[in-house]
Each structure stands twice: as structure tokens, then as C-alpha cells.
Motif scaffolding. Structure first.
Motif, PDB file in Angstrom:
ATOM      1  N   ALA A  87       0.799  -1.237   0.000  1.00  0.00           N
ATOM      2  CA  ALA A  87       0.000   0.000   0.000  1.00  0.00           C
ATOM      3  C   ALA A  87       0.832   1.287   0.000  1.00  0.00           C
ATOM      4  N   PRO A  88       1.859   1.442   0.882  1.00  0.00           N
ATOM      5  CA  PRO A  88       2.638   2.691   0.871  1.00  0.00           C
ATOM      6  C   PRO A  88       3.456   2.904  -0.401  1.00  0.00           C
ATOM      7  N   GLU A  89       3.560   1.865  -1.259  1.00  0.00           N
ATOM      8  CA  GLU A  89       4.377   1.975  -2.468  1.00  0.00           C
ATOM      9  C   GLU A  89       3.551   1.969  -3.755  1.00  0.00           C
ATOM     10  N   ILE A  90       2.243   2.191  -3.628  1.00  0.00           N
ATOM     11  CA  ILE A  90       1.389   2.095  -4.827  1.00  0.00           C
ATOM     12  C   ILE A  90       1.670   3.195  -5.856  1.00  0.00           C
ATOM     13  N   LEU A  91       2.280   4.315  -5.419  1.00  0.00           N
ATOM     14  CA  LEU A  91       2.495   5.427  -6.331  1.00  0.00           C
ATOM     15  C   LEU A  91       3.899   5.467  -6.934  1.00  0.00           C
ATOM     16  N   ASN A  92       4.734   4.460  -6.659  1.00  0.00           N
ATOM     17  CA  ASN A  92       6.044   4.510  -7.304  1.00  0.00           C
ATOM     18  C   ASN A  92       5.909   4.157  -8.791  1.00  0.00           C
ATOM     19  N   GLU A  93       6.937   4.464  -9.552  1.00  0.00           N
ATOM     20  CA  GLU A  93       6.864   4.391 -11.017  1.00  0.00           C
ATOM     21  C   GLU A  93       6.528   2.991 -11.518  1.00  0.00           C
ATOM     22  N   GLU A  94       7.165   1.981 -10.935  1.00  0.00           N
ATOM     23  CA  GLU A  94       6.949   0.602 -11.386  1.00  0.00           C
ATOM     24  C   GLU A  94       5.509   0.169 -11.159  1.00  0.00           C
ATOM     25  N   ASN A  95       4.976   0.456  -9.960  1.00  0.00           N
ATOM     26  CA  ASN A  95       3.605   0.043  -9.647  1.00  0.00           C
ATOM     27  C   ASN A  95       2.574   0.816 -10.454  1.00  0.00           C
ATOM     28  N   THR A  96       2.840   2.103 -10.704  1.00  0.00           N
ATOM     29  CA  THR A  96       1.931   2.905 -11.531  1.00  0.00           C
ATOM     30  C   THR A  96       1.810   2.314 -12.930  1.00  0.00           C
ATOM     31  N   SER A  97       2.938   1.855 -13.478  1.00  0.00           N
ATOM     32  CA  SER A  97       2.917   1.244 -14.817  1.00  0.00           C
ATOM     33  C   SER A  97       2.112  -0.052 -14.815  1.00  0.00           C
ATOM     34  N   ILE A  98       2.160  -0.789 -13.685  1.00  0.00           N
ATOM     35  CA  ILE A  98       1.376  -2.033 -13.569  1.00  0.00           C
ATOM     36  C   ILE A  98      -0.119  -1.710 -13.581  1.00  0.00           C
ATOM     37  N   PHE A  99      -0.514  -0.682 -12.796  1.00  0.00           N
ATOM     38  CA  PHE A  99      -1.923  -0.277 -12.765  1.00  0.00           C
ATOM     39  C   PHE A  99      -2.393   0.203 -14.140  1.00  0.00           C
ATOM     40  N   ASN A 100      -1.546   0.968 -14.813  1.00  0.00           N
ATOM     41  CA  ASN A 100      -1.886   1.459 -16.162  1.00  0.00           C
ATOM     42  C   ASN A 100      -2.067   0.297 -17.139  1.00  0.00           C
ATOM     43  N   LYS A 101      -1.205  -0.712 -17.021  1.00  0.00           N
ATOM     44  CA  LYS A 101      -1.282  -1.879 -17.898  1.00  0.00           C
ATOM     45  C   LYS A 101      -2.605  -2.613 -17.707  1.00  0.00           C
ATOM     46  N   PHE A 102      -2.983  -2.829 -16.438  1.00  0.00           N
ATOM     47  CA  PHE A 102      -4.243  -3.520 -16.157  1.00  0.00           C
ATOM     48  C   PHE A 102      -5.442  -2.713 -16.672  1.00  0.00           C
ATOM     49  N   GLN A 103      -5.347  -1.392 -16.546  1.00  0.00           N
ATOM     50  CA  GLN A 103      -6.449  -0.553 -17.015  1.00  0.00           C
ATOM     51  C   GLN A 103      -6.570  -0.607 -18.539  1.00  0.00           C
ATOM     52  N   GLU A 104      -5.430  -0.609 -19.235  1.00  0.00           N
ATOM     53  CA  GLU A 104      -5.441  -0.708 -20.698  1.00  0.00           C
ATOM     54  C   GLU A 104      -6.010  -2.047 -21.161  1.00  0.00           C
ATOM     55  N   GLU A 105      -5.791  -3.083 -20.359  1.00  0.00           N
ATOM     56  CA  GLU A 105      -6.298  -4.422 -20.686  1.00  0.00           C
ATOM     57  C   GLU A 105      -7.739  -4.629 -20.226  1.00  0.00           C
ATOM     58  N   ASN A 106      -8.357  -3.542 -19.683  1.00  0.00           N
ATOM     59  CA  ASN A 106      -9.744  -3.586 -19.177  1.00  0.00           C
ATOM     60  C   ASN A 106      -9.933  -4.637 -18.079  1.00  0.00           C
ATOM     61  N   LYS A 107      -8.880  -4.817 -17.270  1.00  0.00           N
ATOM     62  CA  LYS A 107      -8.967  -5.734 -16.143  1.00  0.00           C
ATOM     63  C   LYS A 107      -9.471  -4.979 -14.916  1.00  0.00           C
ATOM     64  N   THR A 108     -10.320  -5.631 -14.138  1.00  0.00           N
ATOM     65  CA  THR A 108     -10.797  -5.036 -12.892  1.00  0.00           C
ATOM     66  C   THR A 108      -9.850  -5.434 -11.768  1.00  0.00           C
ATOM     67  N   MET A 109      -9.283  -4.416 -11.091  1.00  0.00           N
ATOM     68  CA  MET A 109      -8.327  -4.668 -10.010  1.00  0.00           C
ATOM     69  C   MET A 109      -9.074  -4.795  -8.679  1.00  0.00           C
ATOM     70  N   VAL A 110      -8.925  -5.927  -8.042  1.00  0.00           N
ATOM     71  CA  VAL A 110      -9.582  -6.196  -6.756  1.00  0.00           C
ATOM     72  C   VAL A 110      -8.537  -6.065  -5.650  1.00  0.00           C
ATOM     73  N   LEU A 111      -8.655  -5.033  -4.856  1.00  0.00           N
ATOM     74  CA  LEU A 111      -7.713  -4.824  -3.761  1.00  0.00           C
ATOM     75  C   LEU A 111      -8.148  -5.613  -2.531  1.00  0.00           C
ATOM     76  N   TYR A 112      -7.182  -6.211  -1.858  1.00  0.00           N
ATOM     77  CA  TYR A 112      -7.490  -6.867  -0.595  1.00  0.00           C
ATOM     78  C   TYR A 112      -6.298  -6.740   0.348  1.00  0.00           C
ATOM     79  N   SER A 113      -6.585  -6.915   1.636  1.00  0.00           N
ATOM     80  CA  SER A 113      -5.543  -6.835   2.657  1.00  0.00           C
ATOM     81  C   SER A 113      -5.949  -7.748   3.809  1.00  0.00           C
ATOM     82  N   THR A 114      -5.481  -7.431   5.018  1.00  0.00           N
ATOM     83  CA  THR A 114      -5.882  -8.229   6.183  1.00  0.00           C
ATOM     84  C   THR A 114      -7.378  -8.101   6.418  1.00  0.00           C
TER      85      THR A 114
END
Length: 205
Positions: A87-114
């Protein structure tokens, strides 16, 4: 001659000013993350749309599971095919590119934690940045003898009028910002006290 010198000074100053502006424009870097949706709209959408899904609904080809716990917890046990993005690293460059990739692929991202409470903050940040293909898993993760146990958890949906709450908050903030009028206390009434006349001392033998 004096007027010519003044003109030269003004022209040199103008050129320097233009150069400074150009250097500033060339070296200016746009912030890597800009909010596309404001907080008010985000709160309204979160309370009206259903972003929560249960454990049974996770099994979907169009869903990508994002585990927002730290790497130690992730390695200890996680859901099948989950991607670990702390969670504290969601805005770094590598993770942002991962989120962008999933969005371009029209994938729904399901967040979960404890538990669902831990994914509210990363969910809101991503949503405000424009990632609308998001869901939150209403699940609770715990361990029994180092084995991950995932269970559904009931999350009460707020039925409060968010618009009324926001408008009331704005009104209160506006009232607090206004300076309070100075109320002068009424002048005290001074009641004169009459002094008692001393009686003359009676003489005599």
C-alpha cells in the motif's frame, strides 16, 4: 546620453527576464500524479456504487487480485494469482505502470488486505487518480498454524446522505472562518452609598 543608458538597462533587464522564464519553462517538471477526481465526487461515488465483492465473486477471469500487504505477509500466504503491491508503495513508477497496464487491458483490479479497513486509503488514492476499474474484497485474512484462512466479512454500507454531510461541513467551515463580532459589555451601574451621619457625643457628668 542618460536616456540612452536607461533604454539599454531596460532592454537588458527585459532580455534577462525572458531568459529566466524560458529556463523555468524548460526545467519545469509536471508532477507524476495528478488527481482526476476530487474528494467530494469520490466520496459520493463510493457511497452510491457498490465496490465491494465477496470471496465467491473473486473467481473471475477479468479480475486481477492486488494484495496490498507487505512482502513478508504476502510470502506467508496469499490468494491464488495475486500480485503483491504494498500500500505505501502504490504510487512509485513501477507500480503505476502495472496499474496502467491492467487498465489498458480492461482488467478489474480487486484490492485486498488483512481486512477491508486497510484497503480504503489505497483504493481512494487510486480512484482519485482516475483508475475506475477497482473493487474492494470484503474479506478477512488470518493465520492458523501458519496457514492462511480467508473468510467473508460483512461490511455495513453507510446509508447517510453524503451530500448533506459535505454541505453541512462546508457551512461549518465557513462559519468558523468568519471573525466573531466583538460584543461590548454594558457599562456597570455605580450605585452611590450614602454615608451615615455621626451622632454627636453626649457629654455630662
Amino acid at each position: 546620453m542618460k536616456e540612452l543608458e536607461k533604454t539599454k538597462r531596460i532592454s537588458i533587464a527585459s532580455v534577462l527576464f525572458i531568459l529566466i522564464v524560458l529556463i523555468g519553462l524548460l526545467t519545469y517538471k509536471r508532477p507524476p500524479h495528478m488527481y482526476a477526481i476530487n474528494s467530494k465526487t469520490t466520496l459520493e461515488n463510493i457511497t452510491t456504487d457498490n465496490f465491494l465483492i465477496s470471496l465467491e465473486d473473486i473467481e473471475n477471469k477479468e479480475y486481477v487480485l492486488i494484495d496490498t500487504r507487505n512482502e513478508f505477509e504476502f510470502q506467508k500466504g496469499h490468494l491464488n494469482n495475486a500480485v503483491n503491491i504494498y500500500a505505501p508503495e502504490i504510487l512509485n513508477e513501477e507500480n503505476t505502470s502495472i496499474f496502467n497496464k491492467f487498465q489498458e487491458e480492461n482488467k478489474t483490479m480487486v484490492l485486498y488486505s488483512t481486512n477491508p479497513n486497510e484497503i480504503v486509503a489505497p483504493f481512494m488514492v487510486l480512484y482519485q487518480l482516475g483508475f475506475k476499474n477497482l473493487k474492494m474484497a470484503a474479506i478477512n485474512n488470518s493465520y492458523n498454524q501458519n496457514k492462511l484462512i480467508t473468510e467473508n466479512i460483512d461490511v455495513e454500507k453507510s446509508e447517510a446522505d453524503i451530500n448533506a454531510f459535505i454541505n453541512e461541513s462546508i457551512k461549518k467551515a465557513a462559519k468558523q472562518s468568519k471573525p466573531k463580532p466583538i460584543v461590548k459589555a454594558p457599562p456597570k451601574k455605580v450605585i452611590p452609598i450614602k454615608k451615615k451621619k455621626k451622632m454627636p457625643v453626649e457629654g455630662g457628668c
